[in-house]
Motif scaffolding. Structure first.
Motif, mmCIF file in Angstrom:
data_model
loop_
_atom_site.group_PDB
_atom_site.id
_atom_site.type_symbol
_atom_site.label_atom_id
_atom_site.label_comp_id
_atom_site.label_asym_id
_atom_site.label_seq_id
_atom_site.Cartn_x
_atom_site.Cartn_y
_atom_site.Cartn_z
ATOM 1 N N LEU A 80 -47.333 19.366 26.866
ATOM 2 C CA LEU A 80 -46.228 18.771 27.620
ATOM 3 C C LEU A 80 -45.067 18.371 26.716
ATOM 4 C CD1 LEU A 80 -48.161 16.406 30.081
ATOM 5 C CD2 LEU A 80 -47.154 18.646 30.572
ATOM 6 N N ALA A 81 -45.388 17.852 25.551
ATOM 7 C CA ALA A 81 -44.335 17.393 24.645
ATOM 8 C C ALA A 81 -44.895 17.297 23.230
ATOM 9 C CB ALA A 81 -43.790 16.038 25.078
ATOM 10 N N ILE A 82 -43.999 17.422 22.231
ATOM 11 C CA ILE A 82 -44.339 17.251 20.821
ATOM 12 C C ILE A 82 -43.386 16.214 20.250
ATOM 13 C CG2 ILE A 82 -44.446 18.358 18.561
ATOM 14 C CD1 ILE A 82 -45.064 20.979 19.949
ATOM 15 N N THR A 83 -43.931 15.189 19.619
ATOM 16 C CA THR A 83 -43.066 14.133 19.095
ATOM 17 C C THR A 83 -43.722 13.420 17.927
ATOM 18 O OG1 THR A 83 -41.855 12.109 19.665
ATOM 19 C CG2 THR A 83 -44.007 12.418 20.716
ATOM 20 N N ASP A 84 -42.884 12.967 16.984
ATOM 21 C CA ASP A 84 -43.360 12.077 15.924
ATOM 22 C C ASP A 84 -42.704 10.709 16.069
ATOM 23 O OD1 ASP A 84 -40.787 12.566 15.161
ATOM 24 O OD2 ASP A 84 -41.278 13.309 13.155
ATOM 25 N N ASP A 85 -42.135 10.449 17.282
ATOM 26 C CA ASP A 85 -41.498 9.168 17.580
ATOM 27 C C ASP A 85 -41.893 8.777 19.004
ATOM 28 O OD1 ASP A 85 -39.950 6.955 17.983
ATOM 29 O OD2 ASP A 85 -38.069 7.868 17.290
ATOM 30 N N LEU A 86 -43.077 8.138 19.156
ATOM 31 C CA LEU A 86 -43.602 7.812 20.482
ATOM 32 C C LEU A 86 -42.708 6.843 21.234
ATOM 33 C CD1 LEU A 86 -47.407 7.521 19.664
ATOM 34 C CD2 LEU A 86 -46.334 9.199 21.176
#
Length: 851
Positions: free
Chosen positions: A800-806
């Motif tokens: 659904l999504a890729i992030t390193d900043d939740l």
């Protein structure tokens, strides 16, 4: 030599641009050393030597080096003429086999190789007051060695003046090398004096070279360009090509198209009288000339009357093929500096024109400067010189470029095999080695000349050596036939060199073979070749294909009469593709018959009776082998010695890499965790790349390597425990904190952390989005240096999504994901505020039933 009359510099330098730089050179010489930077044609070669002679008047002779024999003679003749003296009196020269000097000679022109041998014989250069190294930008091996050797001499002789002269912008390199503690050597500059130059491009639409060298189509193109350009010019033309074969082809084509022109060839094999006629210029009543030349006319030699240059843009440079144990000249694109020097030849006397037989893109891709010969060539002769000078390997010598370690190691091995070095770590010369260092020839050929005389007529041995030193080739590879068919100037040149070498051998001590039987006439030439190149004795393996003692396979040309011989001595072989190489990758260019007995006699140091262990089908196997180098006479299966078996395992590891072993998922995961920590934290966390692990193989794989050496198969080795041996203590107690195997998300699940193959990439946690509710700060590993990259998944496990900043994701993109997904997965929670919602992997119903 007191009260010696000075050279008249005003007379000599009339009209020469370098005359304006003489005062600067005089000032520099007060420090005893100078580096001159002046383009070709400015007059530095004509003016600097007599100025230096005036500066040291009465103290001794001035030695001037020129990179080629033709340039030595031409420079000496011109200076003698301009100074109004007879050649051989105040101005003289010395080259191999020819000298014109006298007791009154003040300036002597020589080749770099000749000066190297003089230095080895007399390191103090007795009677010499100054040395001028001209054309150092060409970066020949002997010239580079002289820079270092003469810098050494100046440490002992403050009175020795030294000048290095370059035609390109690399002069500061030499100023730094020749400088002392008080700084770099003074740099004397001279601006170019070129007239306007018209530049035209005549590109060729196909490759200029192939596996065999310069293509015939490109040579025909150069000939057409030269003919078209010469027809529109009233001046002499100069055509640049890389080698003798190419010069001959183009010269023949131009001669047929322009019968009214004086067509001349200029290269090192042209006899001295013809070379001198070319460099003397054209008389007023003589026809216009087209001179087709190698790089000999690029900078070290002036050809008068030229205002048109046609440049093929190619050069011939030495290359060492370490894989095949061969060395030779290869055709490459010339440097941009060389192309500029060639073009400048057209604008010395007035407006000129250069036509480049290539395009602007090709020019832009050319290297800026010529590749130093010491970086690419076979270093056997240089290594012998360095050992004789007392600086084995060049250690402690100030060289413009250091010799490559691998090439130097191979050179020392060759010299040890020849008997020139004693094999010790410090590379001491043997008596034979000291004799070879003083011979004016390659040490391999020198050894053949001295040793062959015990079983071969000296004159015949000298004839073979003369042919090898002249780079003789034959279409059918038959050395004997090539010698019989020599004719014209080529035969005269060979005969003169044979006679010189014969005299040399008769007055030098040989390396005797006690009671050595005479060599049969059919094999005499082959024995001489084998003495020079013992690693190239060869045995037939299939029709026309031979295995050399070095391990290289090479094929004879299809028409060679040598094909019926079982044993050959290969004088020359070259890389080749296609049918002629018969799948070997190399073709024999010159060879002579041999017998097994003579092969063993010439290459006795290669005879072995040993156990050879190899890695085969995932385990160590061994055979007892009797062989001459790579040529096996017999082989019997046997049990390997522990040393041989372990060496085979190491060799297999370095040849195939760590993929030789089986990496389990657990071992791969630990390796990536450690690589991640090494990247972010450095030592003491160990590097995990292949090179680092192989370098430390004994440290972490010791027991496993022993097991492989005892016959275990590679598939039986497990790498997880061996890798743990590299864990640094006590830091290893923090491994799970710094780079955990699993990460606990708010739902309570422990999710595996995936560490990527590239340790610079972030570690990844792939988790269902609902299990991350309440996690509003992105975790960071390696003491906070590396954020985790979250791959947030749908309830079905799809991305659904890729992030390193939740925090940013929950505050922004999450709303869009929620709008898209709540209808598709209505049974799962999609709260408006995910930071306060209970993290879960369950549906709403199951979550509610637990409350």
């Amino acid at each position: 030599m007191a009260n010696v009359p000075e050279f008249d510099l005003d007379r000599i330098g009339a009209g020469l641009p370098f005359a304006a730089s003489l005062d600067a050179l005089r000032d520099a010489l007060t420090r005893g050393v100078a580096v001159v930077q002046a383009p070709p044609g400015t007059g530095k070669t004509t003016l600097a030597p007599p100025l230096v002679a005036n500066h040291v008047a009465g103290a001794g002779r001035v030695i001037v080096t020129q990179p080629r024999r033709v340039a030595v003679r031409a420079a000496a003749r011109r200076l003698a003429q301009l100074s109004g003296t007879t050649l051989g009196e105040r101005v003289g020269y010395a080259v191999r086999g020819d000298a014109r000097t006298s007791a009154s000679t003040l300036v002597e022109f020589v080749t770099p190789g000749l000066l190297v041998r003089r230095l080895l014989a007399d390191p103090e250069l007795t009677g010499v007051a100054a040395v001028v190294l001209d054309e150092v930008h060409e970066r020949s091996l002997d010239s580079d060695l002289l820079v270092g050797m003469l810098a050494d001499v100046r440490e002992l002789r403050d009175d020795l003046a030294l000048v290095a002269m370059s035609a390109t912008l690399d002069a500061p390199t030499f100023a730094d090398v020749l400088g002392r503690d008080d700084g770099v050597a003074p740099l004397v500059d001279c601006p170019s004096a070129l007239h306007p130059l018209t530049l035209d491009w005549a590109p060729f639409d196909a490759p200029r070279t192939d596996a065999r060298g310069v293509t015939r189509d490109f040579l025909d193109h150069v000939a057409r360009v030269a003919v078209d350009a010469a027809r529109t010019s009233d001046d002499d033309a100069l055509v640049f090509l890389p080698g003798v074969r190419e010069v001959s082809h183009v010269a023949d084509a131009v001669r047929r198209a322009l019968p009214d022109r004086d067509l001349l060839e200029l290269h090192g094999r042209v006899d001295a009288r013809e070379q001198d006629r070319i460099t003397a210029g054209r008389g007023p009543d003589e026809p216009r000339r087209v001179i087709v030349s190698t790089a000999i006319a690029e900078s070290s030699l002036t050809v008068p009357g030229v205002r048109l240059v046609i440049d093929a843009g190619l050069a011939r440079e030495p290359r060492r093929d370490a894989a095949r144990g061969m060395a030779g000249l290869v055709t490459v694109a010339c440097s941009r500096a060389s192309a500029e020097q060639r073009a400048g030849r057209a604008a010395r006397l007035g407006p000129g024109r250069v036509v480049r037989c290539y395009d602007e893109r090709t020019f832009a891709r050319m290297p800026e400067h010529v590749t130093p010969e010491i970086s690419t060539a076979d270093l056997t002769s240089a290594a012998l010189t360095l050992a004789a000078w007392g600086t084995p390997g060049g250690v402690g010598l100030r060289l413009p470029t250091a010799p490559p370690a691998a090439a130097l190691r191979a050179a020392n091995e060759s010299l040890t095999a020849l008997g020139a070095l004693d094999g010790s770590d410090d590379g001491r010369l043997t008596p034979l080695g000291r004799t070879l260092a003083g011979l004016p020839t390659d040490p391999r050929l020198g050894r053949a000349l001295l040793v062959a005389g015990e079983g071969v007529d000296v004159c015949r041995a000298a004839g073979v050596v003369a042919a090898l030193s002249d780079d003789l080739r034959a279409n059918d590879a038959d050395l004997a036939r090539a010698l019989r068919e020599l004719s014209g100037p080529t035969r005269a040149r060979w005969s003169k060199e044979r006679d010189r070498l014969t005299r040399l051998a008769e007055h030098r001590p040989s390396e005797p073979e006690r009671d050595a039987p005479p060599v049969p006439g059919e094999c005499a030439d082959g024995f001489v070749v084998a003495l020079a190149y013992p690693e190239r004795v060869a045995r037939r393996v299939t029709d026309g294909v031979y295995l050399l003692a070095s391990g290289t396979r090479a094929a004879l040309p299809p028409n060679s009469p040598l094909r019926h011989h079982e044993w050959l001595a290969v004088a020359a072989a070259a890389r080749a593709d296609g049918r002629v190489a018969q799948g070997t990758g190399a073709v024999v260019r010159l060879a002579a018959p041999l017998t097994r007995e003579l092969a063993e006699r010439a290459a006795s140091h290669l005879l072995v009776d040993e156990v050879r262990a190899t890695w085969d089908d995932g385990r160590v196997t061994a055979r007892r082998v009797q062989a001459l180098g790579a040529i096996e006479f017999s082989a019997t299966p046997t049990k390997p010695t522990p040393e041989a078996a372990r060496a085979a395992v190491h060799e297999a590891l370095h040849r195939h890499g760590l993929d030789l072993l089986t990496w389990s998922d657990e071992a791969t995961a630990l390796r990536r965790r450690l690589a991640f920590l090494h990247h972010h934290l450095g030592e003491p966390w160990p590097a995990m790349d292949d090179t680092s692990l192989l370098d430390r193989a004994d440290e972490w794989l010791g027991p496993e390597l022993d097991a492989l050496a005892r016959g275990a198969k590679a598939s039986s080795v497990r790498l997880l425990d061996p890798l743990r041996r590299l864990l640094p203590w006590p830091e290893a107690t923090r491994l799970d904190d710094l780079a955990p195997e699993r990460f606990e998300v708010p739902s309570g699940s422990r999710i595996r952390v995936s560490y990527p193959e590239d340790p610079a990439d972030p570690p990844v946690v792939a988790v269902k989005l609902q299990e991350g509710f309440g996690l509003d700060e992105t975790p960071r590993l390696a003491d906070g240096r590396a954020p985790v990259l979250f791959h947030l998944l749908s309830p079905a496990g799809r991305p659904l999504a890729i992030t390193d900043d939740l925090a940013s994701f929950w505050a922004g993109p999450y709303a869009g994901v929620r709008a898209d997904m709540r209808g598709r997965y209505p049974k799962h929670p999609w709260p408006e505020d995910p930071t306060t919602h209970v993290a879960t992997a369950k549906t709403n119903n199951r979550l509610g039933s637990q409350r």
